[in-house]
Design an enzyme around this catalytic site. Sequence first.
Site, PDB file in Angstrom:
ATOM      1  N   TRP A   1       1.036  -1.173  -0.010  1.00 22.50           N
ATOM      2  CA  TRP A   1      -0.051   0.103  -0.236  1.00 22.50           C
ATOM      3  C   TRP A   1       1.055   1.276   0.031  1.00 22.50           C
ATOM      4  O   TRP A   1       1.851   1.508   0.505  1.00 22.50           O
ATOM      5  CB  TRP A   1      -0.822   0.153   1.306  1.00 22.50           C
ATOM      6  CG  TRP A   1      -1.537   1.351   1.183  1.00 22.50           C
ATOM      7  CD1 TRP A   1      -2.799   1.788   0.659  1.00 22.50           C
ATOM      8  CD2 TRP A   1      -1.433   2.490   1.993  1.00 22.50           C
ATOM      9  NE1 TRP A   1      -2.996   3.135   0.847  1.00 22.50           N
ATOM     10  CE2 TRP A   1      -2.236   3.487   1.626  1.00 22.50           C
ATOM     11  CE3 TRP A   1      -0.361   2.568   3.157  1.00 22.50           C
ATOM     12  CZ2 TRP A   1      -1.997   4.812   2.340  1.00 22.50           C
ATOM     13  CZ3 TRP A   1      -0.280   3.926   3.684  1.00 22.50           C
ATOM     14  CH2 TRP A   1      -1.101   5.064   3.554  1.00 22.50           C
TER      15      TRP A   1
ATOM     16  N   GLU B   1      -2.872  -3.052  -2.465  1.00 19.71           N
ATOM     17  CA  GLU B   1      -4.304  -2.304  -2.067  1.00 19.71           C
ATOM     18  C   GLU B   1      -4.361  -0.837  -2.377  1.00 19.71           C
ATOM     19  O   GLU B   1      -3.515   0.197  -2.294  1.00 19.71           O
ATOM     20  CB  GLU B   1      -3.747  -2.319  -0.418  1.00 19.71           C
ATOM     21  CG  GLU B   1      -4.909  -1.723   0.365  1.00 19.71           C
ATOM     22  CD  GLU B   1      -4.731  -1.452   2.016  1.00 19.71           C
ATOM     23  OE1 GLU B   1      -3.367  -2.036   2.237  1.00 19.71           O
ATOM     24  OE2 GLU B   1      -5.492  -0.975   2.589  1.00 19.71           O
TER      25      GLU B   1
ATOM     26  N   LYS C   1      -6.530   2.812  -2.863  1.00 24.63           N
ATOM     27  CA  LYS C   1      -7.151   3.675  -1.808  1.00 24.63           C
ATOM     28  C   LYS C   1      -8.032   4.827  -2.549  1.00 24.63           C
ATOM     29  O   LYS C   1      -7.673   5.095  -3.899  1.00 24.63           O
ATOM     30  CB  LYS C   1      -5.972   4.239  -0.945  1.00 24.63           C
ATOM     31  CG  LYS C   1      -6.556   5.244   0.030  1.00 24.63           C
ATOM     32  CD  LYS C   1      -5.723   5.145   1.217  1.00 24.63           C
ATOM     33  CE  LYS C   1      -5.998   6.261   2.273  1.00 24.63           C
ATOM     34  NZ  LYS C   1      -5.389   6.049   3.355  1.00 24.63           N
TER      35      LYS C   1
ATOM     36  N   ASP D   1      -9.693  -2.737   1.147  1.00 29.04           N
ATOM     37  CA  ASP D   1      -9.895  -2.362   2.277  1.00 29.04           C
ATOM     38  C   ASP D   1     -11.380  -1.652   2.312  1.00 29.04           C
ATOM     39  O   ASP D   1     -11.346  -0.812   1.679  1.00 29.04           O
ATOM     40  CB  ASP D   1      -8.811  -1.264   2.736  1.00 29.04           C
ATOM     41  CG  ASP D   1      -8.932  -0.771   4.203  1.00 29.04           C
ATOM     42  OD1 ASP D   1      -9.888  -0.357   4.685  1.00 29.04           O
ATOM     43  OD2 ASP D   1      -7.782  -0.671   4.879  1.00 29.04           O
TER      44      ASP D   1
ATOM     45  N   HIS E   1     -11.833   2.231   2.125  1.00 33.03           N
ATOM     46  CA  HIS E   1     -11.178   2.726   1.028  1.00 33.03           C
ATOM     47  C   HIS E   1     -12.191   3.062  -0.084  1.00 33.03           C
ATOM     48  O   HIS E   1     -11.804   2.983  -1.319  1.00 33.03           O
ATOM     49  CB  HIS E   1      -9.781   2.080   0.382  1.00 33.03           C
ATOM     50  CG  HIS E   1      -8.824   2.218   1.423  1.00 33.03           C
ATOM     51  ND1 HIS E   1      -7.704   1.638   1.332  1.00 33.03           N
ATOM     52  CD2 HIS E   1      -8.807   2.604   2.707  1.00 33.03           C
ATOM     53  CE1 HIS E   1      -6.891   2.014   2.214  1.00 33.03           C
ATOM     54  NE2 HIS E   1      -7.452   2.384   3.224  1.00 33.03           N
TER      55      HIS E   1
ATOM     56  N   HIS F   1      -8.861  -6.054   3.823  1.00 34.49           N
ATOM     57  CA  HIS F   1      -8.640  -5.199   5.158  1.00 34.49           C
ATOM     58  C   HIS F   1     -10.030  -5.043   5.804  1.00 34.49           C
ATOM     59  O   HIS F   1     -10.463  -4.073   5.266  1.00 34.49           O
ATOM     60  CB  HIS F   1      -7.744  -4.105   4.813  1.00 34.49           C
ATOM     61  CG  HIS F   1      -5.950  -4.351   4.913  1.00 34.49           C
ATOM     62  ND1 HIS F   1      -5.254  -3.412   4.726  1.00 34.49           N
ATOM     63  CD2 HIS F   1      -5.497  -5.270   5.209  1.00 34.49           C
ATOM     64  CE1 HIS F   1      -3.974  -3.645   4.849  1.00 34.49           C
ATOM     65  NE2 HIS F   1      -4.076  -5.169   5.086  1.00 34.49           N
TER      66      HIS F   1
ATOM     67  N   ASP G   1     -12.532   7.305   6.058  1.00 29.55           N
ATOM     68  CA  ASP G   1     -11.511   6.154   6.512  1.00 29.55           C
ATOM     69  C   ASP G   1     -11.048   6.199   7.724  1.00 29.55           C
ATOM     70  O   ASP G   1      -9.811   6.466   7.827  1.00 29.55           O
ATOM     71  CB  ASP G   1     -10.445   6.173   5.348  1.00 29.55           C
ATOM     72  CG  ASP G   1      -9.492   5.093   5.370  1.00 29.55           C
ATOM     73  OD1 ASP G   1      -9.872   3.709   5.816  1.00 29.55           O
ATOM     74  OD2 ASP G   1      -8.306   5.006   4.935  1.00 29.55           O
TER      75      ASP G   1
ATOM     76  N   ASP H   1     -10.600   3.913  10.391  1.00 31.89           N
ATOM     77  CA  ASP H   1      -9.998   3.037  10.849  1.00 31.89           C
ATOM     78  C   ASP H   1     -10.677   2.546  12.367  1.00 31.89           C
ATOM     79  O   ASP H   1      -9.810   2.173  13.189  1.00 31.89           O
ATOM     80  CB  ASP H   1      -8.653   2.835  10.900  1.00 31.89           C
ATOM     81  CG  ASP H   1      -8.144   2.749   9.323  1.00 31.89           C
ATOM     82  OD1 ASP H   1      -8.288   1.690   8.852  1.00 31.89           O
ATOM     83  OD2 ASP H   1      -7.708   3.686   8.841  1.00 31.89           O
TER      84      ASP H   1
ATOM     85  N   ASP I   1      -7.742  -4.407   9.567  1.00 33.93           N
ATOM     86  CA  ASP I   1      -7.115  -3.101   9.545  1.00 33.93           C
ATOM     87  C   ASP I   1      -7.711  -2.005  10.315  1.00 33.93           C
ATOM     88  O   ASP I   1      -8.551  -1.378   9.599  1.00 33.93           O
ATOM     89  CB  ASP I   1      -6.652  -2.829   8.250  1.00 33.93           C
ATOM     90  CG  ASP I   1      -5.605  -1.542   8.057  1.00 33.93           C
ATOM     91  OD1 ASP I   1      -5.104  -1.197   9.253  1.00 33.93           O
ATOM     92  OD2 ASP I   1      -5.451  -0.930   7.069  1.00 33.93           O
TER      93      ASP I   1
HETATM   94  C1  RNT Z   1      -3.870   2.828   4.609  1.00 31.65           C
HETATM   95  C2  RNT Z   1      -3.898   1.315   4.495  1.00 31.65           C
HETATM   96  C3  RNT Z   1      -2.987   0.654   5.094  1.00 31.65           C
HETATM   97  C4  RNT Z   1      -2.586   0.801   6.426  1.00 31.65           C
HETATM   98  C5  RNT Z   1      -1.614  -0.018   7.001  1.00 31.65           C
HETATM   99  C6  RNT Z   1      -0.937   0.503   8.220  1.00 31.65           C
HETATM  100  O1  RNT Z   1      -5.090   3.565   4.592  1.00 31.65           O
HETATM  101  O2  RNT Z   1      -5.357   0.943   4.955  1.00 31.65           O
HETATM  102  O3  RNT Z   1      -3.316  -0.883   4.851  1.00 31.65           O
HETATM  103  O4  RNT Z   1      -3.569   0.972   7.383  1.00 31.65           O
HETATM  104  O5  RNT Z   1      -0.520  -0.576   6.100  1.00 31.65           O
HETATM  105 ZN    ZN Z   2      -5.558  -1.241   4.896  1.00 32.38          ZN
END
Ligand code: RNT
Ligand code: ZN
Length: 424
Positions: A184, A225, A227, A258, A261, A285, A293, A295, A325
């Site tokens: 990523w 990955e 975004k 993810d 994302h 993720h 986003d 988390d 994640d």
């Molecule tokens: C960031 C991504 C990525 C990170 C990690 C720490 O937006 O989601 O995966 O969260 O690599």
């Molecule tokens: Zn991620």
Amino acid sequence: MTSNENFERAKQEYEKWGINVEQVLEKIKQVPISIHCWQGDDIEGFEPNKSELSGGIDVTGNHPGKAHTPEELRRDLEKALSLIPGKHRVNLHAIYAETSGEAVERDELLPRHFENWVRWAKDRGLGLDFNPTLFSHPKAADGFTLSHPDIEIREFWINHCIACRRIGEYFGKELGTPCLTNIWIPDGYKDIPSDRLTPRKRLKESLDRIFKENISEKHNLDSVESKLFGLGSESFVVGSHEFYLGYALKNNKLCLLDTGHFHPTEAVSNKISAMLLYSDKLALHVSRPVRWDSDHVITLDDELREIALEIVRNEALDNVMIGLDFFDASINRVAAWTIGTRNMIKALLYAMLVPNEHLKQLQEEGRFTERLALFEEFKTYPFGAIWDYYCEEMGVPVKEAWLKEVKQYEREVLFKRQAPSQTV
Ligand code: RNT
Ligand code: ZN
């Protein structure tokens, strides 16, 4: 009623629908969840000359007790793992290398810098996954890495990713289970770009260089990955979903989705079946985006269940690599892992306890009233009794009993920790 009686009753209710509960429990035991180490220390890592967290991601909160050393982080992970049923995996980032205080540049990292992690994982029967770290570094200070206009900076990050694939291969060989090495990058612009193509061309070329070395999929799998935006890359991200979807399909790599994302109403659950028609494997993720986003720790919400249903009813448990994640520093970090991972497993168990074949048939026959009715009724079937029994059988705390253990750990271990600066 004892928990066993509860279980027997619940089992009978599911069996009426032809669901073999014992088989379900055997199956759920085999599903590994890749637990991200970075929830334990707010993505700090162990580099001797740490840079501040960058890359357009952020961890908020300052709950006391975060891990500062590899030993502390592993101990915290062990605590969380002891509260989670099943055998799982741990997902590392390159910044979690152990270099005995020596500053080793990221493009020079070697398998031996992860020896302790491998020994630890081996002793506990855990698999390891990996991520190159393309942020929190002076060479990523302007937000660009693999698509950077400066060839020297690009080269540095390409070499870092090459080094990481070799480390992934080492994990896979040592542990007898392939490591998923996920790339990523934060690259993107705050404001409207005047050229979207050139950075994307450079990213494509960089990836081609990274993947040039042939590494057996027996030991290492590669994922990319995407975004949508980050802090400071609100207008444009080089590695967008379409970019990586195309790249992964063409180059036989895994696309990693993810759940934070995508646009807020765009659901990852809806993408799984579409993507699995064209590639054997994909990676996740699982996260919880709250308005953006963000988390947050994953909860047992509709989308989590929908993701689990899509994996289970399409028999894709071997095709979807499930990783987590999220990073929340406002609550106990061991609890965050425990809550999130237990929720992921709960969602999968829930999905296995739904009469999926029958529901598919109803849809085929156009019986939509019954489809909706059953979906809703199954939400209040005695799923909790099966979950409790599963936890008991697996030797982990039942219901909220784990919380007492976390509290005790907090008092005895976490609250006694001092930040490194305070100890000198
Ligand atoms: C960031 C991504 C990525 C990170 C990690 C720490 O937006 O989601 O995966 O969260 O690599
Ligand atoms: Zn991620």
